[in-house]
Design an enzyme around this catalytic site. Structure first.
Site, PDB file in Angstrom:
ATOM      1  N   TYR A 127       0.836  -1.219   0.000  1.00  0.00           N
ATOM      2  CA  TYR A 127       0.000   0.000   0.000  1.00  0.00           C
ATOM      3  C   TYR A 127       0.867   1.264   0.000  1.00  0.00           C
ATOM      4  O   TYR A 127       0.362   2.358  -0.268  1.00  0.00           O
ATOM      5  CB  TYR A 127      -0.955   0.050   1.209  1.00  0.00           C
TER       6      TYR A 127
ATOM      7  N   HIS B   6       1.183 -11.800   2.347  1.00  0.00           N
ATOM      8  CA  HIS B   6       0.092 -11.097   1.646  1.00  0.00           C
ATOM      9  C   HIS B   6      -0.569 -11.977   0.585  1.00  0.00           C
ATOM     10  O   HIS B   6      -1.792 -12.009   0.479  1.00  0.00           O
ATOM     11  CB  HIS B   6       0.630  -9.808   1.010  1.00  0.00           C
TER      12      HIS B   6
HETATM   13  N1  LIG Z   1      -5.285  -8.931   1.831  1.00  0.00           N
HETATM   14  C1  LIG Z   1      -5.581  -8.424   0.660  1.00  0.00           C
HETATM   15  O1  LIG Z   1      -5.150  -8.923  -0.395  1.00  0.00           O
HETATM   16  C2  LIG Z   1      -6.482  -7.208   0.585  1.00  0.00           C
HETATM   17  C3  LIG Z   1      -7.052  -6.847  -0.644  1.00  0.00           C
HETATM   18  C4  LIG Z   1      -7.910  -5.737  -0.659  1.00  0.00           C
HETATM   19  C5  LIG Z   1      -8.179  -5.033   0.516  1.00  0.00           C
HETATM   20  N2  LIG Z   1      -7.583  -5.412   1.700  1.00  0.00           N
HETATM   21  C6  LIG Z   1      -7.836  -4.661   2.964  1.00  0.00           C
HETATM   22  O2  LIG Z   1      -9.239  -4.530   3.157  1.00  0.00           O
HETATM   23  C7  LIG Z   1      -9.558  -3.155   3.367  1.00  0.00           C
HETATM   24  C8  LIG Z   1     -10.964  -2.831   2.927  1.00  0.00           C
HETATM   25  O3  LIG Z   1     -11.202  -3.234   1.604  1.00  0.00           O
HETATM   26  P1  LIG Z   1     -11.568  -2.223   0.416  1.00  0.00           P
HETATM   27  O4  LIG Z   1     -10.941  -0.897   0.686  1.00  0.00           O
HETATM   28  O5  LIG Z   1     -11.242  -2.932  -0.833  1.00  0.00           O
HETATM   29  O6  LIG Z   1     -13.155  -2.125   0.411  1.00  0.00           O
HETATM   30  P2  LIG Z   1     -14.365  -1.946   1.444  1.00  0.00           P
HETATM   31  O7  LIG Z   1     -13.877  -1.717   2.820  1.00  0.00           O
HETATM   32  O8  LIG Z   1     -15.286  -3.063   1.177  1.00  0.00           O
HETATM   33  O9  LIG Z   1     -15.067  -0.624   0.872  1.00  0.00           O
HETATM   34  C9  LIG Z   1     -14.501   0.646   0.982  1.00  0.00           C
HETATM   35  C10 LIG Z   1     -15.421   1.649   0.299  1.00  0.00           C
HETATM   36  O10 LIG Z   1     -16.667   1.726   1.008  1.00  0.00           O
HETATM   37  C11 LIG Z   1     -16.912   3.077   1.390  1.00  0.00           C
HETATM   38  N3  LIG Z   1     -17.534   3.068   2.725  1.00  0.00           N
HETATM   39  C12 LIG Z   1     -16.947   2.768   3.907  1.00  0.00           C
HETATM   40  N4  LIG Z   1     -17.827   2.816   4.924  1.00  0.00           N
HETATM   41  C13 LIG Z   1     -19.019   3.171   4.371  1.00  0.00           C
HETATM   42  C14 LIG Z   1     -20.318   3.395   4.911  1.00  0.00           C
HETATM   43  N5  LIG Z   1     -20.564   3.219   6.218  1.00  0.00           N
HETATM   44  N6  LIG Z   1     -21.315   3.766   4.057  1.00  0.00           N
HETATM   45  C15 LIG Z   1     -21.072   3.908   2.734  1.00  0.00           C
HETATM   46  N7  LIG Z   1     -19.870   3.681   2.156  1.00  0.00           N
HETATM   47  C16 LIG Z   1     -18.834   3.322   2.971  1.00  0.00           C
HETATM   48  C17 LIG Z   1     -15.566   3.753   1.415  1.00  0.00           C
HETATM   49  O11 LIG Z   1     -15.752   5.113   1.158  1.00  0.00           O
HETATM   50  P3  LIG Z   1     -15.022   6.286   1.997  1.00  0.00           P
HETATM   51  O12 LIG Z   1     -13.529   5.999   1.950  1.00  0.00           O
HETATM   52  O13 LIG Z   1     -15.444   7.517   1.281  1.00  0.00           O
HETATM   53  O14 LIG Z   1     -15.525   6.246   3.430  1.00  0.00           O
HETATM   54  C18 LIG Z   1     -14.847   3.045   0.266  1.00  0.00           C
HETATM   55  O15 LIG Z   1     -15.204   3.617  -0.982  1.00  0.00           O
HETATM   56  C19 LIG Z   1      -8.455  -2.427   2.599  1.00  0.00           C
HETATM   57  O16 LIG Z   1      -8.342  -1.077   2.971  1.00  0.00           O
HETATM   58  C20 LIG Z   1      -7.257  -3.256   2.967  1.00  0.00           C
HETATM   59  O17 LIG Z   1      -6.787  -2.900   4.267  1.00  0.00           O
HETATM   60  C21 LIG Z   1      -6.757  -6.489   1.742  1.00  0.00           C
END
Ligand SMILES: NC(=O)c1ccc[n+]([C@@H]2O[C@H](COP(=O)([O-])OP(=O)(O)OC[C@H]3O[C@@H](n4cnc5c(N)ncnc54)[C@H](OP(=O)(O)O)[C@@H]3O)[C@@H](O)[C@H]2O)c1
Length: 257
Positions: free
Chosen positions: A40, A98
């Protein structure tokens, strides 16, 4: 901290000090789990934001991940030390593999992770994006207990066999992209449960994961989203709500191999 807090903050995309301020806000409102990764490229701003919060380091469950190009023994040790420098801490609570790709060599990689635990640089070992056979192999090879498997999990991408495996072997599942990157509001079954409980589809998605014993790490930027996601863990769904979401048949994988 040894157990994985149920709701954590995903930090992918929180890249600038201003964006990473969400981490400080989250910790001060009650979050105790912060998830980052080498890939990241935000460990420094995340570390600064953790330090800026009025919360003791020992109360925060801080996780990072070693990227797929650094999983040879020496690189895993070296890049973990670099992560700790960037994060401004002597240890992480959880250090993940990862992805089991590229330089992942199970005996060599997991020996490095065991040594990092023995040396106190990581309190626990996690893996991410593993299949059941890869999980079995890791469990055989690791001396340290496996603390968690981080995997994509949301109403549009369900892998119950992974939850069963975790139950059987006593480690946690951490759901990444628990809001399907924002797409849970397109899922009729989730919207219906949200209307029934007078809440949002995002809160329902988190509550559904928590009801299944899964930890969730939604990424959020605004104070409103941060607060709603933390509170969602206290939303109690009925058994029929859980079954309705379990039965969603559409499938969207956000992070295929
Ligand atoms: N291990 C892996 O390979 C891997 C892969 C992908 C992700 N991850 C981890 O998982 C985390 C989360 O996944 P992600 O970022 O892909 O997606 P997510 O958490 O499913 O979705 C994030 C999105 O939802 C919005 N959001 C958050 N809370 C909300 C609410 N209460 N109401 C409406 N919209 C909301 C956010 O907008 P705003 O930012 O505007 O609030 C953002 O656009 C990542 O940050 C990372 O740490 C790990």
């Amino acid at each position: 901290m040894t157990t994985v807090p149920r709701v954590g903050l995903g930090t992918m995309g929180l890249d600038t000090p201003a964006e990473a301020n969400a981490v400080t806000t989250a910790l001060e409102m009650g979050y105790r789990h912060v998830d980052t990764a080498q890939i990241y490229e935000n460990e420094a701003v995340v570390g600064d934001a953790v330090a800026a919060a009025d919360v003791a380091r020992d109360e925060v469950f801080l996780a990072t991940k070693v990227w797929a190009d650094s999983l040879g023994y020496d690189d895993a040790i070296r890049t973990t030390r670099e992560s700790l420098d960037r994060l401004g801490t002597d240890f992480v609570d959880l250090l993940y593999v990862h992805r089991p790709r590229e330089t992942y060599d199970p005996p060599e990689t997991l020996r490095a992770f065991d040594d990092l635990v023995d040396d106190g640089l990581a309190r626990g070992v996690g893996v991410s994006n593993f299949t059941v056979p890869e999980l079995d192999d890791a469990l055989d090879l690791l001396d340290a207990p496996l603390v968690a498997h981080q995997t994509e999990y949301h109403p549009l991408f369900q892998r119950p066999a992974l939850l069963d495996h975790a139950d059987e072997h006593g480690y946690d599942v951490v759901a990444y992209s628990p809001l399907a990157g924002g797409r849970v509001r397109e899922v009729d079954e989730v919207v219906e449960v949200a209307e029934k409980h007078d809440t949002t589809p995002e809160s329902v998605s988190i509550a559904w994961l928590v009801a299944k014993g899964v930890c969730a790490i939604p990424k959020a930027s605004s104070e409103t989203h941060l607060r709603a996601n933390l509170r969602a863990a206290d939303l109690e769904l009925d058994a029929e709500d859980v079954v309705a979401i379990d039965s969603v048949e559409r499938e969207v994988e956000l992070y295929p191999e």
